[in-house]
Motif scaffolding. Structure first.
Motif, mmCIF file in Angstrom:
data_model
loop_
_atom_site.group_PDB
_atom_site.id
_atom_site.type_symbol
_atom_site.label_atom_id
_atom_site.label_comp_id
_atom_site.label_asym_id
_atom_site.label_seq_id
_atom_site.Cartn_x
_atom_site.Cartn_y
_atom_site.Cartn_z
ATOM 1 N N VAL A 53 46.744 -29.663 24.565
ATOM 2 C CA VAL A 53 46.009 -30.370 23.404
ATOM 3 C C VAL A 53 46.407 -29.634 22.043
ATOM 4 N N CYS A 98 35.834 -34.891 28.357
ATOM 5 C CA CYS A 98 35.894 -34.238 29.748
ATOM 6 C C CYS A 98 35.021 -33.036 29.628
ATOM 7 N N ASP A 99 35.349 -32.283 28.669
ATOM 8 C CA ASP A 99 34.528 -31.024 28.771
ATOM 9 C C ASP A 99 33.128 -31.071 28.297
ATOM 10 N N CYS A 106 38.478 -43.876 26.640
ATOM 11 C CA CYS A 106 38.553 -42.536 26.674
ATOM 12 C C CYS A 106 37.236 -41.944 27.405
ATOM 13 N N ALA A 160 37.025 -40.470 30.874
ATOM 14 C CA ALA A 160 36.472 -39.092 31.302
ATOM 15 C C ALA A 160 34.913 -38.984 31.967
ATOM 16 N N THR A 197 44.737 -28.468 29.415
ATOM 17 C CA THR A 197 44.328 -28.845 27.911
ATOM 18 C C THR A 197 44.193 -27.855 27.063
ATOM 19 N N GLY A 206 40.848 -33.956 32.647
ATOM 20 C CA GLY A 206 41.160 -33.463 31.170
ATOM 21 C C GLY A 206 40.355 -32.377 30.826
ATOM 22 N N SER A 207 39.685 -31.651 31.695
ATOM 23 C CA SER A 207 38.833 -30.299 31.336
ATOM 24 C C SER A 207 39.815 -29.300 31.063
ATOM 25 N N LYS A 208 39.089 -28.143 30.584
ATOM 26 C CA LYS A 208 40.021 -26.800 30.434
ATOM 27 C C LYS A 208 40.341 -26.136 31.946
ATOM 28 N N TYR A 212 39.701 -37.887 24.614
ATOM 29 C CA TYR A 212 39.782 -37.836 26.179
ATOM 30 C C TYR A 212 39.259 -36.531 26.694
ATOM 31 N N THR A 213 40.009 -35.439 26.402
ATOM 32 C CA THR A 213 39.969 -34.074 26.915
ATOM 33 C C THR A 213 38.678 -33.491 26.265
ATOM 34 N N THR A 214 38.188 -34.056 24.924
ATOM 35 C CA THR A 214 36.944 -33.488 24.501
ATOM 36 C C THR A 214 35.643 -33.845 25.260
#
Length: 338
Positions: free
Chosen positions: A46, A221-222, A23, A27, A42, A34-36, A217-219
């Protein structure tokens, strides 16, 4: 005769850790996905997707009688909450005092103190506790209670430690916790009581861990898209190492303290204690910081330790899951002295 560890065997035993590292790699290559506000949306997928699934699975897998018995473990809950909201802020103040002699940026040090005041998250500690065969019910209960308490306690701690405070949106936070935790948990229990899921052999643990990997993963990405903090490369390196040392110390101390109280806590309880009492919420933490330091030019600097702390706690958890699972098993096989 020792079993030879093959790549397939290693992957089977440590697939969560391998997934976390994967991940991070993906990312880093394409954080925009996967960013906001990105294509995956997400902010909804999420909170109302992955986290909902995690607690739905918890509701499907938990025994109802275990829930009621866990609620009565007052010593366990008191230990976790006191460690989270009392011991960690005090310990971090001493830790920051030591770091101040190394010339670390003052706003980074304030950021570490801010992290110590934050409430626990409601997903990562739960899934890691379950994967390590810990007391999942206790992890859920204390994560939810810690988040509720954080609404009131975190501003007080920030006022006491930094001389600043903020008003956390109480109603919005409560509604969010109800939708993402209590609703799927209750739904899972209701479905379990009315269907025969035991005969289905559904891969609930694998699905839950996959949902956690999506959150991770999204965390990241941010994290990779964080704007320039105004700190030097050395300040960032010091922050990463400081957070890493702080987390390892807190996890080690929580494990050792709980292990010394074995007459009160089972091995499964100790796993829940180690993860739940040391994890800090990015979801609640970032809004609190944005409200408290709105308009401050130092917002990105004071946010950096929390941005580092959140993914680091998941990586450390992934590294420890396999060892903790083996430790729980070894404690079960020990015979009490005659």
């Amino acid at each position: 005769m020792k079993h030879r560890i093959t790549p397939a065997r290693f992957l089977q035993k440590n697939w969560l850790l391998v997934g976390i590292l994967g991940c991070i790699f993906v990312a880093a290559i394409y954080p925009d996905l996967g960013s906001k506000q990105g294509p995956l949306r997400t902010e909804y997928s999420v909170k109302y997707g992955a986290v909902f699934i995690i607690f739905l699975i918890s509701g499907l897998s938990l025994q109802t009688e275990d829930i009621f018995s866990t609620l009565q473990q007052l010593k366990l809950h008191l230990f976790i909450q006191l460690y989270t909201f009392l011991f960690i802020p005090v310990f971090t103040q001493a830790f920051v005092w030591l770091l101040s002699f190394f010339g670390i940026h003052s706003w980074v040090l304030k950021g570490l103190i801010t992290v110590a005041c934050m409430p626990p998250p409601v997903s990562s500690a739960v899934i890691l506790t379950r994967t390590a065969h810990g007391n999942e019910t206790a992890a859920i209960f204390n994560s939810v209670v810690g988040s509720f308490l954080g609404i009131m306690i975190t501003p007080i701690l920030l006022l006491f430690n930094l001389g600043s405070t903020t008003i956390v949106p109480l109603l919005g936070t409560v509604i969010q916790l109800i939708i993402t935790v209590l609703v799927p948990l209750s739904l899972g229990q209701a479905v379990k009581s009315r269907t025969n899921l035991r005969g289905q052999r559904l891969p609930l643990n694998t699905i839950g861990q996959s949902a956690l990997l999506f959150v991770i993963y999204t965390t990241f990405c941010d994290t990779f898209l964080v704007p320039e903090t105004g700190l030097s490369a050395m300040d960032v390196i010091f922050t990463v190492f400081s957070v890493l040392i702080l987390q390892i110390s807190l996890m080690f101390l929580s494990f050792k303290l709980a292990n010394r109280l074995r007459r009160y806590f089972s091995p499964q309880d100790i796993i829940a204690i180690m993860f739940c009492s040391t994890h800090k919420s990015l979801t609640l933490g970032i809004p609190i910081l944005r409200i408290m330091f709105h308009g401050y030019s130092h917002l990105s600097q004071i946010s950096l330790p929390l941005l580092v702390y959140h993914p680091t706690q998941i990586i450390l958890g992934g590294l420890l899951v396999s060892q903790m699972k083996d430790w729980v098993y070894s404690q079960k096989t020990k015979r009490p002295p005659v």
